[in-house]
Design an enzyme around this catalytic site. Structure first.
Site, mmCIF file in Angstrom:
data_model
loop_
_atom_site.group_PDB
_atom_site.id
_atom_site.type_symbol
_atom_site.label_atom_id
_atom_site.label_comp_id
_atom_site.label_asym_id
_atom_site.label_seq_id
_atom_site.Cartn_x
_atom_site.Cartn_y
_atom_site.Cartn_z
ATOM 1 N N ASN A 1 0.646 -1.017 0.380
ATOM 2 C CA ASN A 1 -0.117 -0.381 0.158
ATOM 3 C C ASN A 1 0.926 1.045 -0.146
ATOM 4 O O ASN A 1 2.127 1.356 -0.092
ATOM 5 C CB ASN A 1 -0.837 0.133 0.936
ATOM 6 C CG ASN A 1 -0.329 -0.067 2.068
ATOM 7 O OD1 ASN A 1 0.879 1.203 2.801
ATOM 8 N ND2 ASN A 1 -0.397 -0.863 3.431
ATOM 9 N N ASP B 1 -3.742 -6.215 5.119
ATOM 10 C CA ASP B 1 -5.566 -7.049 5.441
ATOM 11 C C ASP B 1 -5.125 -8.443 4.441
ATOM 12 O O ASP B 1 -5.646 -9.278 5.319
ATOM 13 C CB ASP B 1 -6.201 -6.488 5.355
ATOM 14 C CG ASP B 1 -6.823 -5.390 5.673
ATOM 15 O OD1 ASP B 1 -6.350 -5.007 7.248
ATOM 16 O OD2 ASP B 1 -7.247 -3.996 5.567
ATOM 17 N N LYS C 1 8.229 -16.258 -11.735
ATOM 18 C CA LYS C 1 7.702 -15.415 -12.056
ATOM 19 C C LYS C 1 6.525 -15.782 -12.685
ATOM 20 O O LYS C 1 6.137 -16.798 -13.164
ATOM 21 C CB LYS C 1 7.886 -13.854 -12.864
ATOM 22 C CG LYS C 1 7.668 -13.041 -13.303
ATOM 23 C CD LYS C 1 8.387 -12.499 -14.168
ATOM 24 C CE LYS C 1 7.829 -10.868 -14.352
ATOM 25 N NZ LYS C 1 8.168 -10.870 -15.910
ATOM 26 N N PRO D 1 -2.578 -11.561 9.747
ATOM 27 C CA PRO D 1 -3.451 -12.032 11.625
ATOM 28 C C PRO D 1 -3.349 -10.416 12.042
ATOM 29 O O PRO D 1 -2.912 -9.546 11.349
ATOM 30 C CB PRO D 1 -1.943 -12.573 12.024
ATOM 31 C CG PRO D 1 -0.989 -12.764 11.118
ATOM 32 C CD PRO D 1 -1.709 -12.288 9.109
ATOM 33 N N ASP D 2 -3.454 -10.218 12.712
ATOM 34 C CA ASP D 2 -4.451 -8.568 12.884
ATOM 35 C C ASP D 2 -3.367 -8.754 14.202
ATOM 36 O O ASP D 2 -3.048 -8.865 15.157
ATOM 37 C CB ASP D 2 -5.383 -8.227 13.754
ATOM 38 C CG ASP D 2 -5.956 -6.796 13.574
ATOM 39 O OD1 ASP D 2 -4.663 -6.025 15.165
ATOM 40 O OD2 ASP D 2 -6.836 -6.372 13.023
ATOM 41 N N ILE D 3 -2.319 -8.188 14.585
ATOM 42 C CA ILE D 3 -0.990 -8.032 15.113
ATOM 43 C C ILE D 3 -1.238 -6.678 15.818
ATOM 44 O O ILE D 3 -1.647 -7.188 17.188
ATOM 45 C CB ILE D 3 0.545 -7.103 14.444
ATOM 46 C CG1 ILE D 3 1.117 -8.434 13.217
ATOM 47 C CG2 ILE D 3 0.895 -7.111 14.974
ATOM 48 C CD1 ILE D 3 1.853 -7.245 12.123
ATOM 49 N N PHE E 1 -3.742 2.889 14.979
ATOM 50 C CA PHE E 1 -3.840 4.455 14.074
ATOM 51 C C PHE E 1 -5.270 3.618 13.536
ATOM 52 O O PHE E 1 -4.917 2.528 13.060
ATOM 53 C CB PHE E 1 -2.803 4.593 13.275
ATOM 54 C CG PHE E 1 -1.603 5.587 13.971
ATOM 55 C CD1 PHE E 1 -0.922 5.540 15.170
ATOM 56 C CD2 PHE E 1 -2.110 6.837 13.054
ATOM 57 C CE1 PHE E 1 -0.507 6.123 15.698
ATOM 58 C CE2 PHE E 1 -1.316 7.527 13.956
ATOM 59 C CZ PHE E 1 -0.224 7.749 14.924
ATOM 60 N N LYS F 1 -13.310 0.468 15.072
ATOM 61 C CA LYS F 1 -12.382 0.176 15.366
ATOM 62 C C LYS F 1 -11.805 -0.397 16.543
ATOM 63 O O LYS F 1 -11.088 -1.052 17.184
ATOM 64 C CB LYS F 1 -11.398 0.370 13.926
ATOM 65 C CG LYS F 1 -10.053 -0.438 13.487
ATOM 66 C CD LYS F 1 -9.715 0.707 12.607
ATOM 67 C CE LYS F 1 -10.614 -0.065 11.149
ATOM 68 N NZ LYS F 1 -9.527 0.965 10.094
ATOM 69 N N LYS G 1 -10.597 -3.322 18.360
ATOM 70 C CA LYS G 1 -9.770 -4.013 19.141
ATOM 71 C C LYS G 1 -9.563 -4.164 20.405
ATOM 72 O O LYS G 1 -7.999 -4.479 20.874
ATOM 73 C CB LYS G 1 -8.242 -3.220 18.630
ATOM 74 C CG LYS G 1 -8.353 -3.298 16.699
ATOM 75 C CD LYS G 1 -7.268 -3.319 16.097
ATOM 76 C CE LYS G 1 -7.697 -3.913 14.326
ATOM 77 N NZ LYS G 1 -6.575 -3.644 13.362
HETATM 78 O O1 C5P Z 1 -6.060 -1.985 8.747
HETATM 79 P P1 C5P Z 1 -6.778 -1.144 10.218
HETATM 80 O O2 C5P Z 1 -7.429 -0.519 9.746
HETATM 81 O O3 C5P Z 1 -7.386 -2.429 11.087
HETATM 82 O O4 C5P Z 1 -5.310 -1.265 11.287
HETATM 83 C C1 C5P Z 1 -6.460 -0.692 12.647
HETATM 84 C C2 C5P Z 1 -4.621 -0.790 13.077
HETATM 85 O O5 C5P Z 1 -4.655 -1.917 13.565
HETATM 86 C C3 C5P Z 1 -3.648 0.402 13.021
HETATM 87 O O6 C5P Z 1 -2.691 0.791 14.278
HETATM 88 C C4 C5P Z 1 -2.550 -1.237 12.274
HETATM 89 O O7 C5P Z 1 -1.366 -0.864 12.393
HETATM 90 C C5 C5P Z 1 -3.210 -2.185 13.247
HETATM 91 N N1 C5P Z 1 -3.822 -3.775 12.254
HETATM 92 C C6 C5P Z 1 -1.990 -4.173 12.617
HETATM 93 N N2 C5P Z 1 -2.774 -6.162 11.630
HETATM 94 C C7 C5P Z 1 -3.338 -5.895 10.626
HETATM 95 C C8 C5P Z 1 -4.535 -4.936 10.409
HETATM 96 C C9 C5P Z 1 -4.255 -3.523 11.188
HETATM 97 O O8 C5P Z 1 -1.999 -4.510 13.485
HETATM 98 N N3 C5P Z 1 -3.286 -7.385 10.196
#
Ligand code: C5P
Length: 398
Positions: A213, A282, A292, A308-310, A326, A340, A344
Site C-alpha cells: 500500500n 489485510d 514469476k 493476522p491482526d497484530i 492508528f 475499530k 480491537k
Molecule cells: O487495518 P486497520 O484499519 O484495522 O488498522 C487499524 C490498526 O490495526 C492500526 O494500528 C494497524 O497498525 C493495526 N493492524 C495490525 N494488524 C493488521 C491490521 C491492522 O496491527 N493485520
C-alpha cells in the site's frame, strides 16, 4: 471537544567561539528558527574573525552581542540580562580555549561571563583539531564540565579543516538540531520500553510482485522520534520504506505482516507501550509462486486469505502493554475509527483521513479514548507525534 495546544516557542542563546566551524552556526541558527526556536546570538572576539556578526544578525533578526561592556543594555549588565531571557545556552562551536575557560570559571569576555552567571542549562558542541581534542588538558576540562552538569554534544570522527582526520569534528548541523529538539522535549516516557510498527507490509505474490500500500512510514518514524525525545527506549519494527531510522532506536526490518507479527511477538513481553502505526496488508495470497507468474491471456485469479491482526494479538495477551492503534479511513472517519477501537479493545486510537495523510508530511488527527475525542488540527507529523506521546503519557500513568 478538546483542542490540544502546540508546544510553546523555546528561547536559545547561541554562543559562537573561535573555531572554523563557526561558519556552520549560521545554518544552526536558521534550522533552529525553522523549528520554532527563538535564537539570540552572542559571539566571542575570535568567533568574529571566522564569521561576521552581520550574518547572524540578518538571519535571526536580533542584535548580536559581542562585548561585555555593551552600553546599549540600560543597566550595563549585558552579562546578566541576556541569559535571563533564555531556556538554554548552546555554545556551537565550542573551542578548546573556551572549554578551558568554562571548566575553570573564567569570566573575561561576554560569553564566558554569561555562562558563569546563567540560571539555565548549558550545552556545548566542541569543534577542534584532533590533537587539541585528545590533549589531556582538554579531556580533563571536559570531565570537569560533565561533573558540573554541562551537556556535551559530539564531537564526531571525520575530516577536519586542517586536512587531518580524527575526533574533534563538530556534530553535523542536522544532527545537532535534532539533538537540541530532543533536549527540549519533556521526558514524559523516561526509560519506558516502547515498541512501534511503521510503514506498509509487502505480501509476495510471486518472485517479483506483491501486494502492498501507499504508506510511507513517515508517521511511524515521527512517533519513533517523539518517543525517543521523551526518553523512551524504542524498538522500531519497520516495513519496507525509504526513510532513515533514528540511530537511537533499535531497528528491526520486516517485509510481510507475518514477519512483523513474529518480530512483535519477540518483543511484546518486555514492552510497556505498543504503538501500532503500520499499515498492515489485510490479506495475503494463499501461495507465493517461486517463479514469476506468466501472462496467460485470460483472467488470473488470486486467492487471498486474511493476515493476522497484530494489534489485536498484542491487546489480547494476558498482560498486554498499553496499546495504541492508528486508523486511516477514507469515509466516516470518527465512527469507523471508534468502532475499530472498541473491536480491537484498545485504550487509544489515532484516526486520520487516508487521502490526506498518506505520504504527506502533515496530517490532522483525532485521538479517540474512553473519555471521547481530542482534535489535533493539521500540523507536521513530528508535531502530531509529540502530541500523541504527551496524550499517551497522561493515560498510561493512570
Ligand atoms: O487495518 P486497520 O484499519 O484495522 O488498522 C487499524 C490498526 O490495526 C492500526 O494500528 C494497524 O497498525 C493495526 N493492524 C495490525 N494488524 C493488521 C491490521 C491492522 O496491527 N493485520
Amino acid at each position: 471537544m478538546a483542542k490540544i495546544p502546540l508546544f510553546h516557542t523555546r528561547r536559545l542563546l547561541l554562543g559562537l567561539t573561535g573555531s572554523v566551524a563557526a561558519y556552520k552556526a549560521a545554518e544552526i541558527a536558521r534550522l533552529l528558527m525553522q523549528e520554532n526556536v527563538d535564537v539570540q546570538p552572542v559571539m566571542t572576539e575570535s568567533a568574529c574573525r571566522f564569521v561576521g556578526p552581520a550574518t547572524l544578525q540578518a538571519l535571526t533578526g536580533k542584535t548580536v552581542f559581542t562585548d561585555l561592556w555593551d552600553n546599549r543594555i540600560a543597566n550595563n549588565m549585558a552579562h546578566i540580562n541576556i541569559s535571563r531571557d533564555v531556556d538554554v545556552i548552546l555554545i556551537a562551536p565550542a573551542s578548546a580555549d573556551f572549554i578551558a575557560k568554562l571548566a575553570n570559571g573564567f569570566a573575561n569576555d561576554l560569553l564566558s561571563t554569561l555562562c558563569l552567571a546563567r540560571d539555565c542549562p548549558l550545552i556545548i558542541v566542541p569543534a577542534m583539531n584532533r590533537q587539541m581534542w585528545e590533549n589531556p588538558a582538554t579531556q580533563r576540562n571536559l570531565a570537569i564540565l560533565q561533573r558540573d552538569g554541562v551537556t556535551i554534544f559530539g564531537p564526531v570522527h571525520g575530516t577536519q579543516a586542517c586536512g587531518e582526520t580524527g575526533m574533534g569534528r563538530m556534530l553535523e548541523v542536522q544532527e545537532l538540531v535534532k539533538t537540541v529538539q530532543t533536549f527540549f522535549q519533556p521526558k514524559l516516557l523516561q526509560n519506558k520500553r516502547v515498541l512501534i510498527t511503521a510503514g506498509p507490509t509487502y505480501e509476495a505474490i510471486d518472485a517479483v510482485r506483491g501486494i502492498t500500500n501507499l504508506s510511507s512510514g513517515k508517521m511511524g518514524y515521527a512517533v519513533t522520534r517523539a518517543a525517543l525525545e521523551a526518553g523512551a527506549k524504542v524498538t522500531l519494527i519497520s516495513g519496507p520504506v525509504c526513510l532513515k531510522a533514528p540511530f537511537e532506536a533499535t531497528l528491526v526490518n520486516v517485509i510481510s505482516a507475518q514477519d512483523m507479527l513474529a518480530a512483535v511477538r519477540k518483543e511484546i513481553s518486555r514492552t510497556d507501550i505498543f504503538i501500532s502505526v503500520a499499515a498492515v496488508a489485510d490479506y495475503l495470497p494463499t501461495k507465493i509462486n517461486k517463479q514469476k507468474i506468466k501472462k496467460i491471456g485470460g483472467n488470473l485469479l488470486l486467492k487471498l486469505v486474511p493476515n493476522p491482526d497484530i494489534l489485536e494479538y498484542a491487546a489480547g495477551i494476558s498482560k498486554p502493554p498499553f496499546c495504541v492503534g492508528f486508523a486511516a479511513e477514507t469515509e466516516n472517519l470518527e465512527k469507523n475509527a471508534e468502532t475499530k477501537r472498541r473491536r480491537k479493545k484498545i485504550p487509544l486510537l489515532a484516526a486520520n483521513l487516508a487521502q490526506d495523510a498518506i505520504s504527506s508530511d502533515e496530517s490532522a488527527l483525532i485521538l479517540l479514548d474512553d473519555k471521547g475525542k481530542h482534535l489535533l488540527p493539521k500540523a507536521p507529523k513530528i508535531v502530531q507525534a509529540r502530541h500523541l506521546i504527551k496524550h499517551i503519557s497522561l493515560l498510561y500513568k493512570k
